[in-house]
Design a protein around this motif. Structure first.
Motif, mmCIF file in Angstrom:
data_model
loop_
_atom_site.group_PDB
_atom_site.id
_atom_site.type_symbol
_atom_site.label_atom_id
_atom_site.label_comp_id
_atom_site.label_asym_id
_atom_site.label_seq_id
_atom_site.Cartn_x
_atom_site.Cartn_y
_atom_site.Cartn_z
ATOM 1 N N PHE A 79 0.815 -1.215 0.000
ATOM 2 C CA PHE A 79 0.000 0.000 0.000
ATOM 3 C C PHE A 79 0.848 1.265 0.000
ATOM 4 C CE2 PHE A 79 0.741 -0.505 4.514
ATOM 5 C CZ PHE A 79 0.795 0.803 4.997
ATOM 6 N N THR A 80 2.101 1.180 0.448
ATOM 7 C CA THR A 80 2.944 2.372 0.531
ATOM 8 C C THR A 80 3.313 2.931 -0.846
ATOM 9 O OG1 THR A 80 4.959 1.051 0.718
ATOM 10 C CG2 THR A 80 3.890 1.744 2.781
ATOM 11 N N LEU A 81 3.021 2.199 -1.919
ATOM 12 C CA LEU A 81 3.275 2.738 -3.255
ATOM 13 C C LEU A 81 2.380 3.935 -3.551
ATOM 14 C CD1 LEU A 81 3.745 -0.438 -5.490
ATOM 15 C CD2 LEU A 81 5.482 1.102 -4.588
ATOM 16 N N HIS A 82 1.298 4.095 -2.779
ATOM 17 C CA HIS A 82 0.408 5.239 -2.960
ATOM 18 C C HIS A 82 0.653 6.324 -1.917
ATOM 19 C CE1 HIS A 82 -1.915 3.992 -6.362
ATOM 20 N NE2 HIS A 82 -2.007 2.783 -5.842
ATOM 21 N N ALA A 83 1.837 6.350 -1.355
ATOM 22 C CA ALA A 83 2.179 7.375 -0.369
ATOM 23 C C ALA A 83 2.218 8.750 -1.018
ATOM 24 C CB ALA A 83 3.536 7.077 0.264
ATOM 25 N N SER A 84 1.650 9.716 -0.326
ATOM 26 C CA SER A 84 1.741 11.109 -0.758
ATOM 27 C C SER A 84 2.713 11.821 0.181
ATOM 28 C CB SER A 84 0.370 11.789 -0.694
ATOM 29 O OG SER A 84 0.520 13.174 -0.956
ATOM 30 N N THR A 85 3.712 12.461 -0.407
ATOM 31 C CA THR A 85 4.707 13.169 0.401
ATOM 32 C C THR A 85 4.649 14.670 0.141
ATOM 33 O OG1 THR A 85 6.367 12.799 -1.319
ATOM 34 C CG2 THR A 85 6.259 11.176 0.470
ATOM 35 N N LYS A 86 3.509 15.120 -0.374
ATOM 36 C CA LYS A 86 3.352 16.525 -0.746
ATOM 37 C C LYS A 86 3.508 17.463 0.446
ATOM 38 C CE LYS A 86 0.327 19.464 -3.455
ATOM 39 N NZ LYS A 86 -0.886 19.530 -4.264
ATOM 40 N N LYS A 87 2.894 17.101 1.572
ATOM 41 C CA LYS A 87 2.949 17.956 2.757
ATOM 42 C C LYS A 87 3.807 17.300 3.836
ATOM 43 C CE LYS A 87 -1.614 20.052 2.336
ATOM 44 N NZ LYS A 87 -2.908 20.207 3.004
ATOM 45 N N GLY A 88 4.754 18.037 4.355
ATOM 46 C CA GLY A 88 5.560 17.561 5.475
ATOM 47 C C GLY A 88 6.410 16.352 5.140
ATOM 48 N N ASN A 89 6.855 15.685 6.199
ATOM 49 C CA ASN A 89 7.755 14.536 6.043
ATOM 50 C C ASN A 89 7.122 13.208 6.400
ATOM 51 O OD1 ASN A 89 9.991 16.060 5.157
ATOM 52 N ND2 ASN A 89 10.369 16.703 7.265
ATOM 53 N N ARG A 90 5.885 13.242 6.870
ATOM 54 C CA ARG A 90 5.191 12.004 7.191
ATOM 55 C C ARG A 90 4.255 11.665 6.032
ATOM 56 N NH1 ARG A 90 1.409 10.655 12.408
ATOM 57 N NH2 ARG A 90 1.193 8.458 11.921
ATOM 58 N N PRO A 91 4.520 10.563 5.316
ATOM 59 C CA PRO A 91 3.686 10.215 4.167
ATOM 60 C C PRO A 91 2.227 9.959 4.566
ATOM 61 C CG PRO A 91 5.690 8.900 4.201
ATOM 62 C CD PRO A 91 5.612 9.616 5.519
ATOM 63 N N SER A 92 1.328 10.345 3.668
ATOM 64 C CA SER A 92 -0.086 10.050 3.832
ATOM 65 C C SER A 92 -0.431 8.904 2.897
ATOM 66 C CB SER A 92 -0.923 11.282 3.461
ATOM 67 O OG SER A 92 -2.288 10.920 3.357
ATOM 68 N N TYR A 93 -1.224 7.968 3.383
ATOM 69 C CA TYR A 93 -1.626 6.810 2.586
ATOM 70 C C TYR A 93 -3.116 6.838 2.265
ATOM 71 C CZ TYR A 93 2.918 5.427 4.281
ATOM 72 O OH TYR A 93 4.253 5.416 4.574
ATOM 73 N N ILE A 94 -3.687 8.019 2.242
ATOM 74 C CA ILE A 94 -5.124 8.181 2.046
ATOM 75 C C ILE A 94 -5.599 7.616 0.705
ATOM 76 C CG2 ILE A 94 -5.050 10.515 1.068
ATOM 77 C CD1 ILE A 94 -7.515 10.094 3.695
ATOM 78 N N LYS A 95 -4.728 7.611 -0.321
ATOM 79 C CA LYS A 95 -5.119 7.107 -1.640
ATOM 80 C C LYS A 95 -5.130 5.585 -1.712
ATOM 81 C CE LYS A 95 -4.035 8.894 -5.489
ATOM 82 N NZ LYS A 95 -3.319 9.358 -6.681
ATOM 83 N N ALA A 96 -4.434 4.932 -0.782
ATOM 84 C CA ALA A 96 -4.382 3.469 -0.790
ATOM 85 C C ALA A 96 -5.741 2.904 -0.386
ATOM 86 C CB ALA A 96 -3.304 2.970 0.169
ATOM 87 N N ALA A 97 -6.196 1.915 -1.133
ATOM 88 C CA ALA A 97 -7.497 1.303 -0.856
ATOM 89 C C ALA A 97 -7.475 0.530 0.463
ATOM 90 C CB ALA A 97 -7.885 0.375 -1.996
ATOM 91 N N LYS A 98 -8.612 0.556 1.139
ATOM 92 C CA LYS A 98 -8.779 -0.224 2.373
ATOM 93 C C LYS A 98 -8.913 -1.704 2.012
ATOM 94 C CE LYS A 98 -8.990 3.447 5.043
ATOM 95 N NZ LYS A 98 -8.087 4.339 4.357
ATOM 96 N N PRO A 99 -8.691 -2.606 2.973
ATOM 97 C CA PRO A 99 -8.722 -4.047 2.690
ATOM 98 C C PRO A 99 -9.993 -4.560 2.027
ATOM 99 C CG PRO A 99 -7.714 -3.673 4.817
ATOM 100 C CD PRO A 99 -8.239 -2.332 4.352
ATOM 101 N N ASP A 100 -11.163 -3.983 2.339
ATOM 102 C CA ASP A 100 -12.398 -4.492 1.729
ATOM 103 C C ASP A 100 -12.398 -4.314 0.206
ATOM 104 O OD1 ASP A 100 -12.652 -1.682 2.291
ATOM 105 O OD2 ASP A 100 -14.804 -1.829 1.947
ATOM 106 N N ILE A 101 -11.637 -3.360 -0.291
ATOM 107 C CA ILE A 101 -11.487 -3.167 -1.737
ATOM 108 C C ILE A 101 -10.216 -3.834 -2.240
ATOM 109 C CG2 ILE A 101 -11.035 -1.426 -3.535
ATOM 110 C CD1 ILE A 101 -12.932 0.427 -1.960
ATOM 111 N N SER A 102 -9.125 -3.641 -1.528
ATOM 112 C CA SER A 102 -7.829 -4.084 -2.038
ATOM 113 C C SER A 102 -7.627 -5.597 -2.002
ATOM 114 C CB SER A 102 -6.683 -3.371 -1.325
ATOM 115 O OG SER A 102 -6.779 -3.513 0.064
#
Length: 150
Positions: A79-102
């Protein structure tokens, strides 16, 4: 969907001290799934993976696909392939699908790759703490995003 494809001499995944998947010569594929992904993304990416001509022919030119090279595939969910590093230094994984989809999409990708390759593939365990070992051959590493078709 995003993938990272690495041509390998060997690769394996271990979970809790036990090897869950391993291959010799072939492709290690890391797979990231997002909510917007569809069966079309699966078909397109599987075709790309099995069609990539990145194995050497008899003249040492990358001209063979995995089938012609007699290689195998190891697929690992990441799931970390969808990490967003746009803001700050802590990646956001909001784009990664939750388990019920993924999870169902991951299982469909396994089935599609096996169909396109014509044999079973090796896998990790979805959502597990996996230890991945590989010997990158070349090195050859290619990133592909099904949304950008590149």
């Amino acid at each position: 969907m995003r993938i990272v494809v690495q041509r390998v001499s060997e690769a394996s995944v271990t979970v809790a001290g036990k090897i869950t998947g391993e291959i010799g010569k072939g492709l290690m594929v890391l797979l990231g799934i997002e909510d917007a992904d569809t069966d079309e993304d699966i078909r397109w990416l599987s075709g790309k993976i099995t069609g990539l001509r990145i194995f050497d022919d008899e003249n040492g030119v990358m001209n063979l696909g995995i089938k012609e090279a007699g290689g195998d595939i190891l697929l690992v969910s990441q799931f970390t392939l969808h990490a967003s590093t746009k803001k700050g230094n802590r990646p956001s994984y909001i784009k990664a699908a939750k388990p019920d989809i993924s999870i169902p999409m991951y299982e469909k990708m396994i089935a599609q790759l096996e169909m396109d390759l014509g044999k079973k593939i090796a896998t990790g365990i979805f959502g597990a703490d996996m230890k991945v070992r590989l010997l990158n051959d070349g090195p050859v590493t290619i990133c592909i995003d099904s949304k950008n078709k590149e």
